[in-house]
Motif scaffolding. Structure first.
Motif, mmCIF file in Angstrom:
data_model
loop_
_atom_site.group_PDB
_atom_site.id
_atom_site.type_symbol
_atom_site.label_atom_id
_atom_site.label_comp_id
_atom_site.label_asym_id
_atom_site.label_seq_id
_atom_site.Cartn_x
_atom_site.Cartn_y
_atom_site.Cartn_z
ATOM 1 N N ARG A 73 28.470 50.729 58.099
ATOM 2 C CA ARG A 73 28.805 49.310 58.310
ATOM 3 C C ARG A 73 27.549 48.462 58.253
ATOM 4 O O ARG A 73 26.507 48.850 58.775
ATOM 5 C CB ARG A 73 29.512 49.144 59.646
ATOM 6 C CG ARG A 73 30.889 49.767 59.634
ATOM 7 C CD ARG A 73 31.596 49.585 60.955
ATOM 8 N NE ARG A 73 33.034 49.689 60.758
ATOM 9 C CZ ARG A 73 33.813 48.660 60.510
ATOM 10 N NH1 ARG A 73 33.307 47.439 60.453
ATOM 11 N NH2 ARG A 73 35.113 48.830 60.334
ATOM 12 N N GLN A 106 38.618 45.740 56.789
ATOM 13 C CA GLN A 106 37.751 44.829 57.531
ATOM 14 C C GLN A 106 38.232 43.414 57.221
ATOM 15 O O GLN A 106 38.284 43.015 56.053
ATOM 16 C CB GLN A 106 36.288 45.010 57.095
ATOM 17 C CG GLN A 106 35.289 44.120 57.805
ATOM 18 C CD GLN A 106 35.044 44.533 59.249
ATOM 19 O OE1 GLN A 106 35.388 45.648 59.648
ATOM 20 N NE2 GLN A 106 34.474 43.655 60.046
ATOM 21 N N CYS A 159 31.994 54.441 53.002
ATOM 22 C CA CYS A 159 32.663 54.473 54.305
ATOM 23 C C CYS A 159 33.576 55.702 54.288
ATOM 24 O O CYS A 159 34.207 56.010 53.277
ATOM 25 C CB CYS A 159 33.506 53.225 54.518
ATOM 26 S SG CYS A 159 34.631 53.338 55.926
ATOM 27 N N LYS A 175 31.896 46.440 54.912
ATOM 28 C CA LYS A 175 31.761 47.855 54.577
ATOM 29 C C LYS A 175 32.631 48.195 53.383
ATOM 30 O O LYS A 175 33.450 47.369 52.959
ATOM 31 C CB LYS A 175 32.161 48.717 55.771
ATOM 32 C CG LYS A 175 33.628 48.582 56.076
ATOM 33 C CD LYS A 175 34.108 49.680 56.963
ATOM 34 C CE LYS A 175 35.610 49.752 56.901
ATOM 35 N NZ LYS A 175 36.129 50.383 55.709
#
Lengths: 64, 426, 286
Positions: free
Chosen positions: C139, C119, C85, C170
């Motif tokens: 994601r 997240q 990410c 993620k």
């Protein structure tokens, strides 16, 4: 959604967005309550309603 | 047996609106049975998705938004006829539209209830659906969609309920009669609220794609705080929604073999839809040109990236952006037909125009969902293929079956078309 | 480049900028062995499927892409590009990441203290809007219930929660390691050292291709590399760090290094010389 949920901030975004939302919900709730209340009163008064003229909702159905 | 059936027919016919003719009961039951079966198929698929999860679909990490979201956006767009006709009738005062507003509301009700159902199936954790309200991120377009959509569905219920209460038997109950009458008296307030909410949810649905600055295919420069797709979506819903209302009216007339709405009413709505479509198509073309030749180069991209890219299917079609062309033609052609008096008055031309007009919104929503997902962004990323599973198809057909059933029931038992008795004397 | 700020710098958006954790990946060192992917999955309790051949629904927080220059032998070249990410900060590092800005339920958030995009698994209801928003496809959705082979359950990390079906997950830059390291540093009353907080992929890379640290901290290697202040470390060797899709204003925190021109050009569409159709390097999933 509510000022007590922790995402809530008293900023312009929340005031405008949620203000618009609650404004719409209030109008709808007031409108529905007004209609139901008025209808309830008319029913109690024994007004059959079938004699009134049909202006205002001529487009909505057939003749009463 | 025969006597019992006749008695049932007699009882059932008392529920029909006065002075109109309806299909025989057995025919109606068969009709409902067919669409009921399709509905059950969809409901079965829906429960599969709820209990087993979204692995029942063919969606994947490249297509997080797929067929359902397209169907969702499409029904909301074509259901826009309800708010726009309501706005024209109650707020702007186009009086003849009172003869088609009931049907516009019914179609809108079906479209929006379907949209909410699709959303409930589409989310990975349906039991957490309320988080979107409770933990709302006011900066997300999807939050705006959820709030305005739910509220507007409330408005549609308020608009539909009086029609239900006008059923011949229900109307005999004084309270219901008064309620229906009183609702009509204040309907302008609800219609205005509905138009307000619709402006924002149609727009924010456009914003859902338009704000994706990581997806240059969808991203549109901001106009004040909203991307241009915000306005284009609202505009196209107001233009294509009435087209769909007319289309469904014409289909209903063909199936019932009756004229249900007078031509002058349809032509008035068609004329307004035509001008809306014409202005929309100009705005859409301008937006596409600005995107292709100003926005994309700013991001180091060219419009051809999305139409001649070797990883996209366009190569097989000679690099022609055919979906874009069809989308634009579907707004220009019906617009030209509907703004001309001759076009509106010719029944075949009118039907073609409203069909194309309805397709215009549907194709636009397809592009703004599926093509956005399909276009690879990283230069080394690949184009992935997606084809919906039967569960996705079944749950997408579900709203259609549900819509047919609700229209059939409403038409049979409710005074949906005020001009029906006059146009079809028994 | 050079957008880093010092500690406590007051951003234009009113948020005090603390640390800004980021990564530098040397693509010329990466051999494509996939150790980073394996380490990431083990560290973060990423569930597996019996058949993982379909990469479109397989969860890989760290994914290694295989890039080719598209030329025939003997000019054919391959590059492996690990993609975690990007923890995008958005314009001016204001936290307007593509995904954070769209999440309707505030289930993903941008930390101004660390620059990490979090997240919240129990908050996410699986609308997948963030997945559509992320141009890096970093994601992943849990299409299935998380399953681990029986013996592997004993190896699950107690520091990372296993995610339920129907939500998005993620790369977190191994945030639990940050928490652990911070706890210790706080207890001992000192600042966090560079080596104390390193991601699993960084430590697992046998070629040492991944460098991780605070982009705002002048003592950290990532800061030196990104700002070309490597002071004799000869890390850059004339190479300029680049980021993927910089022109989209996502402002990612993962930088790449490569001496090969075609690799740098693969990072951003705007760097292409001619028609994209001709020059596009072919890609694939590793």
């Amino acid at each position: 959604m509510f000022p007590f949920s922790f995402e809530w901030h008293w900023d312009m975004s929340h005031i405008v967005f949620m203000g618009g939302l609650w404004y719409a919900i209030c109008i709808m709730a007031l409108g529905v309550n007004y209609v139901l209340g008025k209808s309830f009163m008319q029913t109690i008064k024994g007004d059959s309603g079938h004699g009134h003229d049909d202006h205002g909702h001529d487009g909505h159905g057939e003749h009463h | 047996m025969e006597a019992a059936y006749q008695k049932l027919v007699r009882l059932e016919s008392q529920l029909h609106p006065e002075g109109v003719q309806r299909a025989p009961l057995w025919q109606f039951v068969l009709w409902l049975g067919f669409f009921g079966t399709v509905l059950l198929w969809g409901v079965y698929a829906m429960f599969l998705c709820w209990f087993k999860g979204l692995n029942q679909t063919n969606m994947n990490d490249y297509y997080g938004f797929a067929l359902w979201i397209w169907a969702d956006l499409a029904v909301i767009a074509v259901g826009g006829g309800a708010f726009f006709t309501g706005l024209l009738r109650y707020v702007i005062g186009k009086d003849p539209l009172k003869y088609i507003i009931n049907y516009a509301v019914l179609i809108g009700f079906i479209c929006y209830s379907s949209a909410l159902l699709i959303l409930a199936i589409d989310i990975g954790q349906p039991l957490r659906g309320w988080f979107i309200f409770w933990h709302a991120n006011v900066h997300s377009m999807l939050t705006e969609v959820a709030f305005c959509l739910s509220c507007y569905f409330g408005v549609l219920c308020i608009e539909y309920i009086p029609l239900v209460l006008e059923n011949r038997k229900l109307d005999e109950i004084p309270f219901f009669h008064h309620t229906a009458h009183n609702f009509h008296e204040v309907m302008a307030i609800f219609a205005a609220t509905g138009a307000f909410l619709s402006f924002f949810h149609q727009g924010s649905l456009g914003g859902v794609a338009g704000v994706l600055f990581g997806r240059p295919f969808a991203y549109r420069p901001e106009f004040y705080i909203w991307p241009t797709t915000f306005f284009l979506f609202t505009w196209s819903a107001a233009a294509c929604g009435p087209c769909f209302t007319i289309l469904v009216t014409k289909i209903t007339e063909a199936i019932t073999r009756k004229k249900l709405v007078k031509d002058n009413v349809v032509e008035l709505l068609a004329k307004i839809a035509g001008w809306m479509l014409l202005t929309y198509s100009i705005a859409k073309i301008a937006d596409t040109l600005y995107w292709g030749f100003v926005m994309l180069p700013k991001h180091g991209l060219q419009i051809t990236d999305f139409y001649t890219n070797a990883s996209l299917i366009y190569t097989k079609l000679g690099g022609v952006p055919w979906i874009l062309l069809i989308e634009i033609l579907c707004s220009v052609i019906p617009a030209l037909i509907l703004v001309s008096k001759k076009g509106r008055q010719s029944k075949p031309a009118l039907v073609v125009a409203v069909l194309l007009g309805s397709m215009c919104a549907m194709i636009n929503r397809w592009v703004m969902v599926l093509q956005v997902m399909a276009a690879p962004i990283m230069t080394f990323d690949q184009f992935a293929l997606y084809f919906p599973s039967w569960q996705e198809l079944a749950t997408t057909v579900l709203p259609v079956a549900y819509g047919v059933i609700l229209i059939s029931l409403s038409h049979r038992y409710l005074p949906v078309f005020p001009q029906e008795r006059e146009l079809n004397p028994v | 480049m050079g957008e880093t700020q010092g500690h406590g710098h007051q951003e234009g958006n009113g948020h005090a900028q603390g640390s800004k954790y980021g990564m530098v990946i040397d693509l010329d060192k990466c051999t494509g062995c996939g150790a980073c992917m394996v380490a990431c999955m083990a560290e973060n309790n990423v569930p597996t499927k019996p058949d993982e051949t379909n990469k479109l629904d397989t969860i890989t927080w760290m994914r290694v892409f295989k890039l080719s220059n598209g030329k025939a032998f003997p000019e054919a070249e391959t590059c492996y590009l690990p993609r975690p990410c990007m923890h995008c900060g958005g314009k001016h590092d204001a936290g307007h990441s593509p995904c954070v800005s769209v999440c309707p339920a505030t289930a993903t958030d941008y930390s101004y203290k660390t620059g990490i995009v979090s997240q919240i698994y129990t908050r996410c209801f699986g609308c997948r809007y963030c997945m559509g928003a992320c141009p890096y496809k970093a994601r992943y959705f849990n299409w299935w219930d998380p399953k681990f082979p029986a013996d592997m359950k004993e190896y699950l990390s107690p520091d990372v929660s296993v995610r339920m079906r129907g939500i998005v997950e993620k790369c977190s830059f191994c945030f639990h390691r940050y928490q652990r390291a911070m706890d210790r540093a706080f207890y001992e009353g000192r600042e966090l050292e560079e080596h104390e907080y390193q991601t699993a992929c960084t430590q697992a890379c046998p070629a040492g291709a991944i460098t991780f640290g605070d982009l705002n901290n002048e003592r950290h290697m990532v800061h030196k590399v990104v700002n070309d202040k490597h002071e004799g470390h000869a890390v850059l060797q004339g190479r300029k760090p680049f980021r993927l899709l910089e022109e989209l204003d996502t402002n990612p925190k993962v930088y790449y290094l490569s001496a090969r021109d075609w690799v740098v050009k693969a990072g951003n569409a705007s760097l292409r010389e001619t028609s994209p159709a001709d020059k596009k390097p072919s890609g694939g999933h590793h």
